[in-house]
Motif scaffolding. Structure first.
Motif, PDB file in Angstrom:
ATOM      1  N   ILE A 182      44.385  15.046 -21.672  1.00 20.16           N
ATOM      2  CA  ILE A 182      44.248  14.827 -22.959  1.00 20.16           C
ATOM      3  C   ILE A 182      43.361  15.882 -23.726  1.00 20.16           C
ATOM      4  O   ILE A 182      43.756  16.092 -24.739  1.00 20.16           O
ATOM      5  CB  ILE A 182      43.463  13.223 -23.075  1.00 20.16           C
ATOM      6  N   MET A 183      42.422  16.156 -23.248  1.00 17.70           N
ATOM      7  CA  MET A 183      41.485  17.166 -23.978  1.00 17.70           C
ATOM      8  C   MET A 183      42.222  18.514 -24.197  1.00 17.70           C
ATOM      9  O   MET A 183      42.161  19.272 -24.998  1.00 17.70           O
ATOM     10  CB  MET A 183      40.264  17.665 -23.226  1.00 17.70           C
ATOM     11  N   THR A 184      43.106  18.848 -23.191  1.00 16.11           N
ATOM     12  CA  THR A 184      43.906  20.253 -23.106  1.00 16.11           C
ATOM     13  C   THR A 184      44.841  20.236 -24.045  1.00 16.11           C
ATOM     14  O   THR A 184      45.336  21.160 -24.536  1.00 16.11           O
ATOM     15  CB  THR A 184      44.511  20.411 -21.791  1.00 16.11           C
ATOM     16  N   LEU A 185      45.425  19.048 -24.745  1.00 13.89           N
ATOM     17  CA  LEU A 185      46.143  19.014 -25.811  1.00 13.89           C
ATOM     18  C   LEU A 185      45.429  19.676 -27.065  1.00 13.89           C
ATOM     19  O   LEU A 185      46.256  20.294 -27.882  1.00 13.89           O
ATOM     20  CB  LEU A 185      46.474  17.688 -26.332  1.00 13.89           C
ATOM     21  N   SER A 186      44.248  19.937 -27.028  1.00  9.72           N
ATOM     22  CA  SER A 186      43.838  20.374 -28.182  1.00  9.72           C
ATOM     23  C   SER A 186      43.259  22.045 -27.954  1.00  9.72           C
ATOM     24  O   SER A 186      43.090  22.538 -29.212  1.00  9.72           O
ATOM     25  CB  SER A 186      42.261  19.604 -28.369  1.00  9.72           C
ATOM     26  N   VAL A 187      43.480  22.446 -26.809  1.00 11.14           N
ATOM     27  CA  VAL A 187      43.184  23.888 -26.578  1.00 11.14           C
ATOM     28  C   VAL A 187      43.948  25.116 -27.408  1.00 11.14           C
ATOM     29  O   VAL A 187      43.192  25.843 -28.013  1.00 11.14           O
ATOM     30  CB  VAL A 187      43.710  24.307 -25.021  1.00 11.14           C
ATOM     31  N   PRO A 188      45.186  24.778 -27.775  1.00 16.03           N
ATOM     32  CA  PRO A 188      45.965  25.715 -28.745  1.00 16.03           C
ATOM     33  C   PRO A 188      45.356  25.823 -30.135  1.00 16.03           C
ATOM     34  O   PRO A 188      45.272  26.850 -30.963  1.00 16.03           O
ATOM     35  CB  PRO A 188      47.359  25.337 -28.817  1.00 16.03           C
ATOM     36  N   TYR A 189      44.444  24.846 -30.190  1.00 15.52           N
ATOM     37  CA  TYR A 189      43.927  24.683 -31.832  1.00 15.52           C
ATOM     38  C   TYR A 189      42.100  24.881 -31.877  1.00 15.52           C
ATOM     39  O   TYR A 189      41.642  24.780 -32.753  1.00 15.52           O
ATOM     40  CB  TYR A 189      43.954  23.368 -32.468  1.00 15.52           C
ATOM     41  N   MET A 190      41.644  25.308 -30.372  1.00 15.58           N
ATOM     42  CA  MET A 190      40.201  25.389 -30.371  1.00 15.58           C
ATOM     43  C   MET A 190      39.890  26.907 -30.519  1.00 15.58           C
ATOM     44  O   MET A 190      40.578  27.912 -30.281  1.00 15.58           O
ATOM     45  CB  MET A 190      39.726  24.906 -28.845  1.00 15.58           C
ATOM     46  N   GLY A 191      38.594  26.959 -31.238  1.00 21.26           N
ATOM     47  CA  GLY A 191      38.001  28.387 -31.492  1.00 21.26           C
ATOM     48  C   GLY A 191      37.217  28.653 -30.032  1.00 21.26           C
ATOM     49  O   GLY A 191      37.361  27.786 -29.203  1.00 21.26           O
TER      50      GLY A 191
END
Length: 212
Positions: A182-191
């Protein structure tokens, strides 16, 4: 503990272990060593036990969702929130392993589950907005809508995938792996700060799941 609560506790254990279709009201009575008549005094069969268990589950989940979307101060808080949600789902996992089938057989649950889905969606959006404000996440509104729905899908159907693949893994492993997915879904948008935090959690995950 009164007999009614004992029935619910025994039913939850059996349903989680064997699945909803494999368990009857008589099985629950036998597990408690009480007569079917005693059970039917409290519940008129599974058609009343299942909704009662769902109501208990939803009550607990609503508390988690409402409290978890507050005071989000770091990406680690997001990780903890996801873990607590999945842990609660695991405790009532028989619902989610055959979700479509259960909602079809117990139509009274359908509007209640839709209400819970909306509460999950609201909490997920609130948590992602918190990460945006903390400068961990950089995403526009259109993609944020998509990310919310992707998270909701994972929170809702992670146990279905395990059931289809017949994966028999310990609860802690299943929850840890699903939280990380679930957390890796946000990786492309992470600083950079968010990505570094996620890498740290990945290392912790490997350590916790390593053979002792």
């Amino acid at each position: 503990m009164n007999t009614k609560q004992r029935i619910l506790n025994a039913a939850l254990t059996l349903l989680n272990e064997e699945g909803e279709t494999a368990i009857s009201a008589v099985d629950i009575a036998n597990a408690l060593e009480i007569s079917p008549g005693n059970l039917y005094y409290h519940f008129k069969g599974k058609e009343e036990i299942i909704p009662a268990l769902y109501d208990a589950f939803e009550e607990e989940m609503q508390i988690i969702l409402q409290s978890g979307s507050k005071d989000m101060r770091s990406i680690e808080d997001q990780w903890i929130f996801a873990y607590i949600v999945l842990e609660e789902i695991w405790d009532f996992r028989f619902f989610y392993r055959n979700l479509d089938s259960i909602l079809d057989r117990y139509p009274v649950l359908a509007p209640k589950f839709k209400r819970l889905l909306n509460a999950k969606r609201k909490a997920i959006r609130a948590n992602l907005n918190n990460l945006i404000q903390l400068d961990y996440l950089h995403i526009d509104e259109v993609l944020l809508d998509t990310l919310v729905e992707q998270n909701l899908l994972c929170f809702t159907y992670w146990l279905n995938l395990q059931e289809i693949e017949q994966r028999k893994i310990p609860a802690q492993t299943a929850i840890h792996q699903s939280v990380f997915q679930i957390m890796t879904l946000s990786v492309p948008y992470m600083g950079e700060a968010g990505f570094d935090a996620l890498q740290g959690m990945q290392a912790l995950l490997k350590k916790n799941l390593a053979p002792k």
